[in-house]
Write a protein that holds these residues in place. Structure first.
Motif, PDB file in Angstrom:
ATOM      1  N   ALA A 112       0.833  -1.209   0.000  1.00 31.76           N
ATOM      2  CA  ALA A 112       0.000   0.000   0.000  1.00 31.76           C
ATOM      3  C   ALA A 112       0.868   1.260   0.000  1.00 31.76           C
ATOM      4  O   ALA A 112       0.583   2.230  -0.709  1.00 31.76           O
ATOM      5  CB  ALA A 112      -0.935  -0.004   1.212  1.00 31.76           C
ATOM      6  N   HIS A 161       2.324   1.643  -3.399  1.00 32.88           N
ATOM      7  CA  HIS A 161       1.257   2.066  -4.323  1.00 32.88           C
ATOM      8  C   HIS A 161       1.041   3.576  -4.230  1.00 32.88           C
ATOM      9  O   HIS A 161       0.835   4.257  -5.230  1.00 32.88           O
ATOM     10  CB  HIS A 161      -0.019   1.317  -3.942  1.00 32.88           C
ATOM     11  CG  HIS A 161      -1.224   1.640  -4.768  1.00 32.88           C
ATOM     12  ND1 HIS A 161      -1.443   1.084  -6.002  1.00 32.88           N
ATOM     13  CD2 HIS A 161      -2.293   2.456  -4.530  1.00 32.88           C
ATOM     14  CE1 HIS A 161      -2.600   1.532  -6.496  1.00 32.88           C
ATOM     15  NE2 HIS A 161      -3.131   2.363  -5.621  1.00 32.88           N
ATOM     16  N   LYS A 162       1.113   4.087  -3.016  1.00 29.10           N
ATOM     17  CA  LYS A 162       0.918   5.524  -2.815  1.00 29.10           C
ATOM     18  C   LYS A 162       2.203   6.318  -3.060  1.00 29.10           C
ATOM     19  O   LYS A 162       2.190   7.549  -2.995  1.00 29.10           O
ATOM     20  CB  LYS A 162       0.368   5.797  -1.405  1.00 29.10           C
ATOM     21  CG  LYS A 162      -1.112   5.445  -1.268  1.00 29.10           C
ATOM     22  CD  LYS A 162      -1.790   6.262  -0.188  1.00 29.10           C
ATOM     23  CE  LYS A 162      -3.293   6.093  -0.190  1.00 29.10           C
ATOM     24  NZ  LYS A 162      -4.021   6.978  -1.112  1.00 29.10           N
ATOM     25  N   LEU A 216       4.809   6.490  -1.210  1.00 30.83           N
ATOM     26  CA  LEU A 216       5.282   7.116   0.035  1.00 30.83           C
ATOM     27  C   LEU A 216       6.592   6.470   0.467  1.00 30.83           C
ATOM     28  O   LEU A 216       6.679   5.241   0.561  1.00 30.83           O
ATOM     29  CB  LEU A 216       4.236   6.951   1.137  1.00 30.83           C
ATOM     30  CG  LEU A 216       2.891   7.658   0.895  1.00 30.83           C
ATOM     31  CD1 LEU A 216       1.824   7.145   1.866  1.00 30.83           C
ATOM     32  CD2 LEU A 216       3.061   9.175   1.037  1.00 30.83           C
ATOM     33  N   LEU A 268      -3.914   5.578   5.694  1.00 31.97           N
ATOM     34  CA  LEU A 268      -3.112   6.012   4.537  1.00 31.97           C
ATOM     35  C   LEU A 268      -4.009   6.637   3.466  1.00 31.97           C
ATOM     36  O   LEU A 268      -3.646   7.636   2.829  1.00 31.97           O
ATOM     37  CB  LEU A 268      -2.325   4.834   3.951  1.00 31.97           C
ATOM     38  CG  LEU A 268      -1.189   4.292   4.828  1.00 31.97           C
ATOM     39  CD1 LEU A 268      -0.591   3.028   4.204  1.00 31.97           C
ATOM     40  CD2 LEU A 268      -0.097   5.355   5.039  1.00 31.97           C
ATOM     41  N   GLU A 269      -5.177   6.036   3.270  1.00 32.18           N
ATOM     42  CA  GLU A 269      -6.096   6.567   2.258  1.00 32.18           C
ATOM     43  C   GLU A 269      -6.590   7.962   2.655  1.00 32.18           C
ATOM     44  O   GLU A 269      -6.658   8.869   1.803  1.00 32.18           O
ATOM     45  CB  GLU A 269      -7.278   5.601   2.101  1.00 32.18           C
ATOM     46  CG  GLU A 269      -8.215   5.929   0.963  1.00 32.18           C
ATOM     47  CD  GLU A 269      -7.659   5.576  -0.426  1.00 32.18           C
ATOM     48  OE1 GLU A 269      -6.446   5.292  -0.542  1.00 32.18           O
ATOM     49  OE2 GLU A 269      -8.448   5.589  -1.380  1.00 32.18           O
ATOM     50  N   HIS A 275      -3.538  10.665   2.700  1.00 35.28           N
ATOM     51  CA  HIS A 275      -2.856  10.942   1.426  1.00 35.28           C
ATOM     52  C   HIS A 275      -3.826  10.837   0.253  1.00 35.28           C
ATOM     53  O   HIS A 275      -3.629  10.046  -0.680  1.00 35.28           O
ATOM     54  CB  HIS A 275      -1.680   9.971   1.252  1.00 35.28           C
ATOM     55  CG  HIS A 275      -0.727  10.003   2.410  1.00 35.28           C
ATOM     56  ND1 HIS A 275       0.209  11.005   2.599  1.00 35.28           N
ATOM     57  CD2 HIS A 275      -0.605   9.178   3.483  1.00 35.28           C
ATOM     58  CE1 HIS A 275       0.883  10.784   3.720  1.00 35.28           C
ATOM     59  NE2 HIS A 275       0.418   9.686   4.279  1.00 35.28           N
ATOM     60  N   ARG A 313      -2.607  11.015  -3.401  1.00 35.03           N
ATOM     61  CA  ARG A 313      -1.851   9.883  -3.956  1.00 35.03           C
ATOM     62  C   ARG A 313      -2.831   8.855  -4.554  1.00 35.03           C
ATOM     63  O   ARG A 313      -4.007   8.865  -4.221  1.00 35.03           O
ATOM     64  CB  ARG A 313      -1.022   9.219  -2.840  1.00 35.03           C
ATOM     65  CG  ARG A 313      -0.062  10.164  -2.125  1.00 35.03           C
ATOM     66  CD  ARG A 313       1.017  10.624  -3.073  1.00 35.03           C
ATOM     67  NE  ARG A 313       2.040  11.437  -2.412  1.00 35.03           N
ATOM     68  CZ  ARG A 313       3.332  11.107  -2.369  1.00 35.03           C
ATOM     69  NH1 ARG A 313       3.743   9.981  -2.930  1.00 35.03           N
ATOM     70  NH2 ARG A 313       4.201  11.913  -1.793  1.00 35.03           N
ATOM     71  N   PRO A 314      -2.336   7.933  -5.377  1.00 33.24           N
ATOM     72  CA  PRO A 314      -3.223   6.919  -5.955  1.00 33.24           C
ATOM     73  C   PRO A 314      -4.055   6.219  -4.875  1.00 33.24           C
ATOM     74  O   PRO A 314      -3.540   5.872  -3.811  1.00 33.24           O
ATOM     75  CB  PRO A 314      -2.245   5.930  -6.612  1.00 33.24           C
ATOM     76  CG  PRO A 314      -1.037   6.754  -6.944  1.00 33.24           C
ATOM     77  CD  PRO A 314      -0.934   7.795  -5.854  1.00 33.24           C
ATOM     78  N   SER A 315      -5.337   6.047  -5.170  1.00 36.10           N
ATOM     79  CA  SER A 315      -6.252   5.466  -4.183  1.00 36.10           C
ATOM     80  C   SER A 315      -5.997   3.977  -3.973  1.00 36.10           C
ATOM     81  O   SER A 315      -5.638   3.251  -4.899  1.00 36.10           O
ATOM     82  CB  SER A 315      -7.693   5.668  -4.646  1.00 36.10           C
ATOM     83  OG  SER A 315      -8.575   4.973  -3.790  1.00 36.10           O
ATOM     84  N   LEU A 316      -6.221   3.523  -2.745  1.00 33.05           N
ATOM     85  CA  LEU A 316      -6.124   2.098  -2.436  1.00 33.05           C
ATOM     86  C   LEU A 316      -7.434   1.367  -2.705  1.00 33.05           C
ATOM     87  O   LEU A 316      -7.451   0.140  -2.817  1.00 33.05           O
ATOM     88  CB  LEU A 316      -5.774   1.901  -0.954  1.00 33.05           C
ATOM     89  CG  LEU A 316      -4.406   2.410  -0.500  1.00 33.05           C
ATOM     90  CD1 LEU A 316      -4.304   2.348   1.028  1.00 33.05           C
ATOM     91  CD2 LEU A 316      -3.312   1.581  -1.144  1.00 33.05           C
ATOM     92  N   TYR A 369      -5.978  -2.218  -3.102  1.00 32.78           N
ATOM     93  CA  TYR A 369      -5.721  -2.888  -1.826  1.00 32.78           C
ATOM     94  C   TYR A 369      -6.225  -4.336  -1.829  1.00 32.78           C
ATOM     95  O   TYR A 369      -5.637  -5.208  -1.175  1.00 32.78           O
ATOM     96  CB  TYR A 369      -6.372  -2.098  -0.687  1.00 32.78           C
ATOM     97  CG  TYR A 369      -5.933  -2.556   0.683  1.00 32.78           C
ATOM     98  CD1 TYR A 369      -4.645  -2.282   1.149  1.00 32.78           C
ATOM     99  CD2 TYR A 369      -6.798  -3.261   1.517  1.00 32.78           C
ATOM    100  CE1 TYR A 369      -4.228  -2.709   2.402  1.00 32.78           C
ATOM    101  CE2 TYR A 369      -6.392  -3.690   2.772  1.00 32.78           C
ATOM    102  CZ  TYR A 369      -5.109  -3.411   3.214  1.00 32.78           C
ATOM    103  OH  TYR A 369      -4.706  -3.827   4.452  1.00 32.78           O
TER     104      TYR A 369
END
Lengths: 229, 229
Positions: B27, B30-31, B33, B76-77, B80, B83-86, B181
């Motif tokens: 995750a 993916h974001k 981070l 995280l969602e 952030h 950033r790309p969504s989970l 996710y």
């Protein structure tokens, strides 16, 4: 905007028992689309010939025939974007595939042994032979031998629900605060069962049972008539 | 924006084998981070005391500690959103719960018997007794007796994947064209296995194996180092 849904029916035309047809009925109600549900029986292949399919559900909208529940659901979502969504967006379409695949490949196989004889009993006379022959070929044994221990099968069916149960402990519907097509896929199995069997599939204190009752409470008027009694 | 992820490790600190920690690692990648993955062992409860949790994953972001993979993913969602969504939106959050629950309740139990002895073998000396005692209490038998027939267990594990296999026949990832996710939850199980076992869990022509390879190809640099060799 005339919509017709061909639905599998028993001898009693109001006894609709295909889980795939129920998905579409619930989807149509969710979208608030008026439709006529037309009972159809296994052996009435001729009545579907116009559609190119020999199975229901078949949906006819403005003269166009569409078969296969997932294709019909995608059509309804695309054709009626102004109505409540079945999937909640593009990611929802992709994610819902697991709910559908799990229902088809895990939940239905756990349920069908419990229902086979009840389905057979309720069928129109002309359908019984077709049903017995096709199902006995699939299972490789007489219908009466498919479920030698119904109690164990019921326990296994309930265990199978464990991931759905965990989700429904955390939220009211599989789709979140409101039902989505994911709920209709799973609920189709319970409406299928309800159409032919009086068996209590769930224990009273099961979160899945509470969800099933919420789903029953939300049925449209037409469906309510079909599941009454 | 300093982020630290405490991850379960074996004797070799680069051998990370918690499926729940892997979800969060994927995750974070993916974001996009940046984070430091800090190896942690079962018996190092003191090192986590600051967090209020005695289990990993624990994520520390700007001095705030967050435990439990689903809670961390939601954090995280929310923290952030640029950033790309989970999850791909609100419906995605709700629908992803089935992927997670199915992984926890169906996939992991089918996999764990195949991995128990390998995990034990790779643990740091101090962790072995804890692991043996806690797992033998859970299974009610010696570790060596949990999986009397690994071949049958492997076949059962592969059958268990059937709904995921059906989804991955229809689309590249559980989340659609890109992983979400939902993919990380399932992939966590395969990275867990890969961390301790050389067993080929999937047949070469399995659509799940093709997906697993796509997921491996997308690993970030830091994770790539951990699964190398």
């Amino acid at each position: 905007m005339a919509i017709t849904l061909y639905e599998l029916a028993a001898a009693d035309p109001d006894r609709r028992f295909s889980p795939f047809c129920w998905r579409i009925r619930l989807a149509l109600e969710h979208k608030g689309l008026a439709f006529e549900g037309r009972p159809w029986r296994f052996t009435e292949k001729d009545a579907l010939a116009f559609s190119g399919s020999d199975k229901v559900p078949v949906l006819v909208e403005d003269g166009r025939a569409i078969a296969e529940s997932s294709v019909i659901a995608a059509h309804l979502e695309a054709a009626h974007p102004d109505r409540p969504s079945l999937f909640g967006g593009g990611a929802g379409v992709a994610l819902t595939r697991l709910h559908v695949a799990w229902t088809d490949q895990v939940l239905h196989p756990a349920l069908v042994p419990l229902l086979l004889l009840d389905i057979h009993r309720h069928l129109a006379e002309a359908d019984r032979r077709y049903f017995r022959e096709s199902r006995e070929a699939r299972f490789g044994k007489p219908l009466e031998a498919v479920c030698p221990d119904p109690e164990a099968q019921l326990a296994s069916f309930r265990r199978t629900l464990s991931p759905v149960r965990a989700v429904l402990r955390a939220q009211a519907f599989l789709g979140g605060e409101r039902p989505l097509y994911a709920d209709f896929a799973v609920m189709g199995a319970f409406l299928w069962a309800r159409g032919v069997s009086a068996l209590a599939l769930l224990e009273a204190d099961d979160p899945v049972e509470a969800w099933r009752r919420r789903m029953l409470d939300r049925l449209g008027e037409g469906s309510r008539a079909l599941v009454a009694g």
